[in-house]
Each structure stands twice: as C-alpha cells, then as structure tokens.
Design a protein around this motif. Structure first.
Motif, PDB file in Angstrom:
ATOM      1  N   ASP A  21       0.833  -1.206   0.000  1.00  0.00           N
ATOM      2  CA  ASP A  21       0.000   0.000   0.000  1.00  0.00           C
ATOM      3  C   ASP A  21       0.864   1.252   0.000  1.00  0.00           C
ATOM      4  N   GLU A 123     -12.799  -0.453  -0.857  1.00  0.00           N
ATOM      5  CA  GLU A 123     -12.190   0.535   0.037  1.00  0.00           C
ATOM      6  C   GLU A 123     -10.880   1.050  -0.550  1.00  0.00           C
ATOM      7  N   ARG A 124     -10.068   0.139  -1.034  1.00  0.00           N
ATOM      8  CA  ARG A 124      -8.792   0.555  -1.608  1.00  0.00           C
ATOM      9  C   ARG A 124      -8.991   1.174  -2.997  1.00  0.00           C
ATOM     10  N   ASP A 127     -10.062   4.804  -2.696  1.00  0.00           N
ATOM     11  CA  ASP A 127      -9.142   5.708  -1.991  1.00  0.00           C
ATOM     12  C   ASP A 127      -8.832   6.928  -2.863  1.00  0.00           C
TER      13      ASP A 127
END
Length: 302
Positions: A21, A123-124, A127
């Motif tokens: 990440d 969710e990612r 982002d």
C-alpha cells in the motif's frame, strides 16, 4: 447437455495477493485493444508485485477495465476473471447481447464477477489518494471525455470507455451518448503530458513496429452514425493521431521523458479472440516483458 466452458489451462497459476500500500509518483497510461488487454494485465500484476502503484492511471477501453484490479491492489484479479470467463455467454456472448445490447455483459461483470468469491476491494479502489481516469468518446461531438473517479459513477464511465462501436448501443451519461474512448484517442499520452506529470509510463498492446492503416468513411459509418458526422470524422482521424503519438512517444522515450512497455513480439490475436490459451499466453508475455524491463523502469522512476 450444455458444453463445459473453456477456461485457461494455467489459470490456477495466476498469482494472487495484495500489492504493497504505497503510492508511486507519476502517471500510468493504458492503451485499449479488447482481449489484447491481457498483456496489460500481466504487466500490471508484475508492477503490483514490485510495489509500483502509480498515483494516476489513465485508461482507454480495455485499459480502463484493466485498471480496476490495479487500483484495488489485487494481484491477479482481472486476469483471473477474464481467463476463467472469456467464453461465459453472460460476459461475452449472446447473453450479453440480449441483456445489454452489446458484446460485453458489464452488469454481469461488475455485479456478479467482481462481486464473487473474491470481490473487488472497494475501500482501496475508492481511496482518493489514487486517481483513475477513464476515456470515452462523446458520440455527438466526436471529442474524448476524461471521466475521473470520485467525480462520477466511474464504473459507468469504464463501461462507456469500453463499449465497442457498431455492435453496441452508446452508454448515456449525463444525457450524452458515449462509446469506446479509442474512437477519438487511442493512447492519451498527450493528456498525461498536459497534466504535468514528471514521470509517465505507457503500456501498449501492440509491438513497437505496429502502426495503424488510415481509416476512411464507409457506407456502414453513414448508416449507423450519419446523424453524428463529428463522430465519424473522429474515428477517421484517430488512426493518424495514433501513429503520430507513437512516433512522439518513441522520441520522448529516447530522451528519457517517458517509459514505454510494448509486446516484445507481434500480437497475433484478433479483437474478439476466444481462444483462452492464446490470450493466456499474452498475459504471460506481459508478465515476462515487464520483469525483463523492471530494472530499466526503476532507473527511470528514480
């Protein structure tokens, strides 16, 4: 008795896992090309495995679709879907044509396949630290439109970006009809440069020697799009623009202004290729080519 759907023989070997990440400064530009996009997906999996997650990704058509798993950081996500379901009629067949009036079942893809056993990591993907831009062509004006994640329904925009002309209905967004981004701009390198990115990487889906033949207006164009002359002109001009941008990219790469990854050999598959072994081999080529160029890419990004 229904025939068993053909699946890529090495689908179980496709890597899985989550990309680190971290965010890599710069812009990644992804060319379209229908099933040639499996080359892109192979390269993207290697980028993720090496922790290279560009802050901005601009995708056209299959490039925009391939960007979904890249933004979500899920290694192997897109190729696993495509190499399992290439011959699924609800995804790319009569089922898609009947339900969605086009050659791709986008509703089935986004709701069923991307929400299956291993769903897209929303969710990612959502982002705001990472941008995704999907390019589609406005049928009324013939101009490209750059839809950005966070400012629109990005999955609807990806559908528009990858909706093939001639055989599909336009996708209506905000009252405007859109088709494949490649109808107006096949590689949005100039847009990336205009945004001022210091580092730009482009993934092509044809080898470096490939150039497109000039397109001329056909009777079929007039029948289907006669009410939209600007769209016809855009499609005619797109091939010449494509060849021009390839020449600029090659010159800029020699000067260190961009980094281009292209298939190391001619890509011998059709736009609607159904042989999963052929497109699976193209995925593997994308992985192999990206690994071979990784040291050069890292040097460029420093």
């Amino acid at each position: 008795m229904a025939r068993k759907m053909k699946v890529y023989s090495r689908v179980a070997e496709i890597p899985a896992g989550d990309a680190p990440d971290v965010i890599t400064e710069g812009c990644l530009v992804l060319e379209g090309g229908a099933w040639r996009g499996l080359y892109t997906q192979g390269a993207l999996d290697v980028l993720m495995q090496h922790g290279i997650n560009f802050q901005t990704t601009i995708g056209v058509s299959a490039g925009a679709m391939s960007a979904t798993g890249y933004l979500s950081g899920q290694i192997g996500f897109c190729p696993r879907i495509n190499l399992t379901h290439r011959n699924d009629p609800a995804y790319t067949g009569l089922g898609a044509v009947k339900k969605e009036h086009g050659v791709t079942g986008f509703t089935y893809l986004f709701n069923e396949l991307m929400g299956g056993e291993t769903p897209l990591n929303r969710e990612r993907f959502d982002d705001p630290a990472r941008r995704l831009v999907a390019v589609a062509t406005n049928v009324h004006t013939g101009e490209p439109f750059y839809f950005e994640k966070g400012t629109c329904n990005i999955f609807r925009a990806i559908q528009a970006s990858a909706t093939v002309p001639y055989v599909s209905r336009p996708v209506v967004i905000g009252g405007q009809p859109y088709l494949d981004g490649g109808c107006s701009v096949k590689i949005p390198y100039d847009h990336a440069a205009e945004e001022g990115h210091r580092k730009i990487m482009i993934i092509r889906t044809q080898d470096r020697t490939y150039r497109r033949k000039e397109k001329k207006e056909s009777a079929f164009d007039k029948v289907l799009y006669g009410r939209h002359p600007a769209f016809i002109r855009a499609m005619e001009k797109a091939s010449t623009d494509y060849n021009d941008v390839l020449d600029r990219m090659d010159a800029d790469m020699r000067e260190g202004k961009c980094f281009v990854l292209a298939p190391s050999r001619p890509v011998g598959i059709s736009r609607f290729e159904s042989d999963v072994e052929k497109i699976g081999a193209l995925y593997e080529l994308g992985r192999t080519d990206m690994e071979a160029q990784m040291e050069n890419l890292l040097a460029y990004l420093r």
